[in-house]
Motif scaffolding. Structure first.
Motif, PDB file in Angstrom:
ATOM      1  N   LEU A 112      39.299  47.627  37.724  1.00 15.89           N
ATOM      2  CA  LEU A 112      37.963  48.220  37.735  1.00 15.89           C
ATOM      3  C   LEU A 112      36.965  47.395  36.923  1.00 15.89           C
ATOM      4  O   LEU A 112      35.805  47.267  37.312  1.00 15.89           O
ATOM      5  CB  LEU A 112      38.016  49.656  37.185  1.00 15.89           C
ATOM      6  N   THR A 113      37.441  46.812  35.819  1.00 11.37           N
ATOM      7  CA  THR A 113      36.515  46.001  35.019  1.00 11.37           C
ATOM      8  C   THR A 113      36.365  44.608  35.621  1.00 11.37           C
ATOM      9  O   THR A 113      35.526  43.832  35.186  1.00 11.37           O
ATOM     10  CB  THR A 113      37.013  45.832  33.565  1.00 11.37           C
ATOM     11  N   GLY A 114      37.222  44.267  36.607  1.00 12.93           N
ATOM     12  CA  GLY A 114      37.130  42.949  37.228  1.00 12.93           C
ATOM     13  C   GLY A 114      37.934  41.891  36.491  1.00 12.93           C
ATOM     14  O   GLY A 114      37.967  40.730  36.898  1.00 12.93           O
ATOM     15  N   ILE A 156      38.140  48.650  45.903  1.00 15.28           N
ATOM     16  CA  ILE A 156      39.542  48.482  45.526  1.00 15.28           C
ATOM     17  C   ILE A 156      40.423  49.163  46.563  1.00 15.28           C
ATOM     18  O   ILE A 156      40.122  50.257  47.034  1.00 15.28           O
ATOM     19  CB  ILE A 156      39.771  49.031  44.103  1.00 15.28           C
ATOM     20  N   ASP A 157      41.473  48.460  46.962  1.00 15.21           N
ATOM     21  CA  ASP A 157      42.343  49.016  47.997  1.00 15.21           C
ATOM     22  C   ASP A 157      43.782  48.609  47.733  1.00 15.21           C
ATOM     23  O   ASP A 157      44.065  47.794  46.840  1.00 15.21           O
ATOM     24  CB  ASP A 157      41.870  48.522  49.379  1.00 15.21           C
ATOM     25  N   TYR A 158      44.688  49.150  48.538  1.00 13.53           N
ATOM     26  CA  TYR A 158      46.130  48.982  48.324  1.00 13.53           C
ATOM     27  C   TYR A 158      46.782  48.691  49.655  1.00 13.53           C
ATOM     28  O   TYR A 158      46.420  49.286  50.672  1.00 13.53           O
ATOM     29  CB  TYR A 158      46.687  50.281  47.741  1.00 13.53           C
ATOM     30  N   ILE A 159      47.736  47.765  49.658  1.00 13.72           N
ATOM     31  CA  ILE A 159      48.449  47.494  50.913  1.00 13.72           C
ATOM     32  C   ILE A 159      49.949  47.359  50.676  1.00 13.72           C
ATOM     33  O   ILE A 159      50.382  46.868  49.624  1.00 13.72           O
ATOM     34  CB  ILE A 159      47.874  46.231  51.608  1.00 13.72           C
ATOM     35  N   ILE A 160      50.718  47.846  51.643  1.00 14.54           N
ATOM     36  CA  ILE A 160      52.165  47.631  51.655  1.00 14.54           C
ATOM     37  C   ILE A 160      52.391  46.341  52.438  1.00 14.54           C
ATOM     38  O   ILE A 160      52.101  46.289  53.633  1.00 14.54           O
ATOM     39  CB  ILE A 160      52.891  48.823  52.333  1.00 14.54           C
ATOM     40  N   PRO A 161      52.825  45.271  51.790  1.00 14.17           N
ATOM     41  CA  PRO A 161      52.931  43.964  52.467  1.00 14.17           C
ATOM     42  C   PRO A 161      53.906  43.965  53.644  1.00 14.17           C
ATOM     43  O   PRO A 161      54.826  44.779  53.720  1.00 14.17           O
ATOM     44  CB  PRO A 161      53.425  43.029  51.355  1.00 14.17           C
ATOM     45  N   GLN A 162      53.662  43.008  54.536  1.00  9.94           N
ATOM     46  CA  GLN A 162      54.451  42.946  55.781  1.00  9.94           C
ATOM     47  C   GLN A 162      55.949  42.758  55.536  1.00  9.94           C
ATOM     48  O   GLN A 162      56.780  43.235  56.299  1.00  9.94           O
ATOM     49  CB  GLN A 162      53.920  41.811  56.666  1.00  9.94           C
ATOM     50  N   TRP A 192      38.187  44.294  48.019  1.00 14.12           N
ATOM     51  CA  TRP A 192      37.627  43.851  49.313  1.00 14.12           C
ATOM     52  C   TRP A 192      36.523  42.796  49.142  1.00 14.12           C
ATOM     53  O   TRP A 192      36.222  42.065  50.074  1.00 14.12           O
ATOM     54  CB  TRP A 192      37.099  45.040  50.129  1.00 14.12           C
ATOM     55  N   ASN A 193      35.928  42.712  47.953  1.00 12.86           N
ATOM     56  CA  ASN A 193      34.916  41.666  47.739  1.00 12.86           C
ATOM     57  C   ASN A 193      35.508  40.266  47.891  1.00 12.86           C
ATOM     58  O   ASN A 193      34.781  39.305  48.115  1.00 12.86           O
ATOM     59  CB  ASN A 193      34.300  41.783  46.335  1.00 12.86           C
ATOM     60  N   ASP A 194      36.850  40.166  47.749  1.00 15.28           N
ATOM     61  CA  ASP A 194      37.494  38.849  47.806  1.00 15.28           C
ATOM     62  C   ASP A 194      38.098  38.537  49.173  1.00 15.28           C
ATOM     63  O   ASP A 194      38.645  37.441  49.358  1.00 15.28           O
ATOM     64  CB  ASP A 194      38.636  38.780  46.770  1.00 15.28           C
ATOM     65  N   TRP A 195      38.112  39.482  50.091  1.00 14.12           N
ATOM     66  CA  TRP A 195      38.895  39.312  51.323  1.00 14.12           C
ATOM     67  C   TRP A 195      38.126  39.745  52.567  1.00 14.12           C
ATOM     68  O   TRP A 195      37.382  40.716  52.525  1.00 14.12           O
ATOM     69  CB  TRP A 195      40.180  40.165  51.259  1.00 14.12           C
TER      70      TRP A 195
END
Ligand code: N2P
Length: 353
Positions: A221-223, A245-251, A139-142
């Protein structure tokens, strides 16, 4: 002199006791599975209850598991192939049939999973966990979650994270996601579609950190990586250590899989090994054990009796237990028959590019 003889006798007796092992010989079951795919406390718990020690060995993909067994590896008792690999192994007569009368906890399983197309009637295997293959991100990137495979497969978008993206070291999974992004079936057998998917993957290969299936969540985790094609539970376990850190099922959709507890033909030849196998399968199928296991791996359980013990956060997590709309976008990889050779050839081209 007498003393020396006595000592020699004592030594001989103890050596022969060790050699024979006696009645106390350790009972050992060999479990061949994916990395981080069981709560390790369950090994100790099972050993305490049954006296059977479980020795775990790890494989990284269905193809690795298959290759190892075909090459003649013996000694494995319980293995954990996914859906399409179960079908392949059944067809090639590599799996033992299960005697359901020796499995007291079968009734705990959700009927949705007890008559799977890849093994009708669970003749050979029991469902273990199921999940999806989507995108792990930070999430730091988005501002908004990267809900499209384009963030990995479009070279312009992937360039934003060049060198910081990992994909699974798994031929069928990598092709599966690429084919879905292209609008084809995840288990296509059409050579021109597969060639197109190969070109797509080669087109972003320079932006990849690696193809990696066992430690990719640690890289997040280590980036070292900022995005990964990965399996739902692995990424959620990483989220437990870093909430960004998160997870998504793409559209466009994603692959779903069911991994299964199956028994090798090799084990089936030995009644003593089969005794241990049935105890292990029934233990894993116990409601309290299945719940504890899900709470550790963060994959969805096919054991409905376990639900009462599963952390509500997991049960209510839409990316673990998808809603109907998401579910409709999921596809099994499916068996591809002779096209396996095309996949292997193109995968080798990708790897050696
Ligand atoms: C767990 C791997 C999940 C298995 N680390 C995917 N079939």
């Amino acid at each position: 002199m007498k003393k020396t003889i006595l000592i020699i006798i004592l030594i001989l007796v103890s050596v022969s006791l060790v050699a024979c092992g006696g009645a106390d010989e350790q009972k050992v079951l060999h479990f061949y599975t994916w990395s981080e795919y069981i709560d390790p406390d369950l090994f100790a718990q099972f050993e305490e209850e049954t006296g059977i020690q479980v020795v775990e060995d790890i494989f990284g993909s269905n193809e690795d598991l298959y290759a190892k067994l075909v090459a003649g590896a013996t000694g494995y008792d319980v293995i954990v192939p996914s859906d399409y690999m179960v079908a392949m192994m059944v067809e090639e007569d590599m799996l033992a049939e299960l005697d359901h009368s020796r499995l007291e906890n079968l009734g705990n399983l959700d009927p949705t999973f007890t008559n799977p197309p890849f093994d009708p009637g669970m003749v050979h295997c029991l469902p273990y966990f199921w999940g999806t293959t989507g995108i792990g991100f930070n999430w730091n990137d988005w501002d908004e979650a990267p809900g499209s495979w384009a963030y990995i497969f479009d070279p312009v978008l992937a360039a934003d994270f060049s060198g910081q993206i990992s994909m699974l070291d798994d031929m069928r999974e990598v092709f599966g996601s690429a084919l879905i992004y292209l609008g084809y079936s995840a288990g296509s057998t059409d050579e021109s579609e597969l060639e197109e998917a190969k070109d797509l993957i080669i087109g972003i290969k320079d932006h990849l950190y690696s193809f990696e299936s066992d430690t990719y969540e640690d890289l997040m985790l280590t980036g070292e990586t900022r995005m990964s094609q990965g399996w739902s539970g692995d990424i959620f376990v990483a989220q437990g250590e870093d909430e960004n850190i998160d997870y998504i099922i793409p559209q466009e959709g994603a692959v779903m899989w069911v991994d299964n507890l199956c028994v090798t033909k090799d084990a089936a030849e030995d009644p003593d090994r089969m005794d241990m196998v049935y105890q292990w399968l029934d233990f894993l199928n116990r409601a309290d054990v299945a719940a504890q296991n899900t709470n550790w791996v963060w994959y969805a359980s096919p054991n409905s009796a376990a639900e009462a013990g599963i952390d509500p956060e997991i049960l209510n997590y839409p990316a673990i237990y998808p809603d109907d709309e998401t579910f409709a976008r999921l596809q099994y990889l499916g068996t591809v028959g002779d096209a396996t050779e095309i996949y292997s050839r193109l995968w080798t081209e990708i790897k050696s590019e």
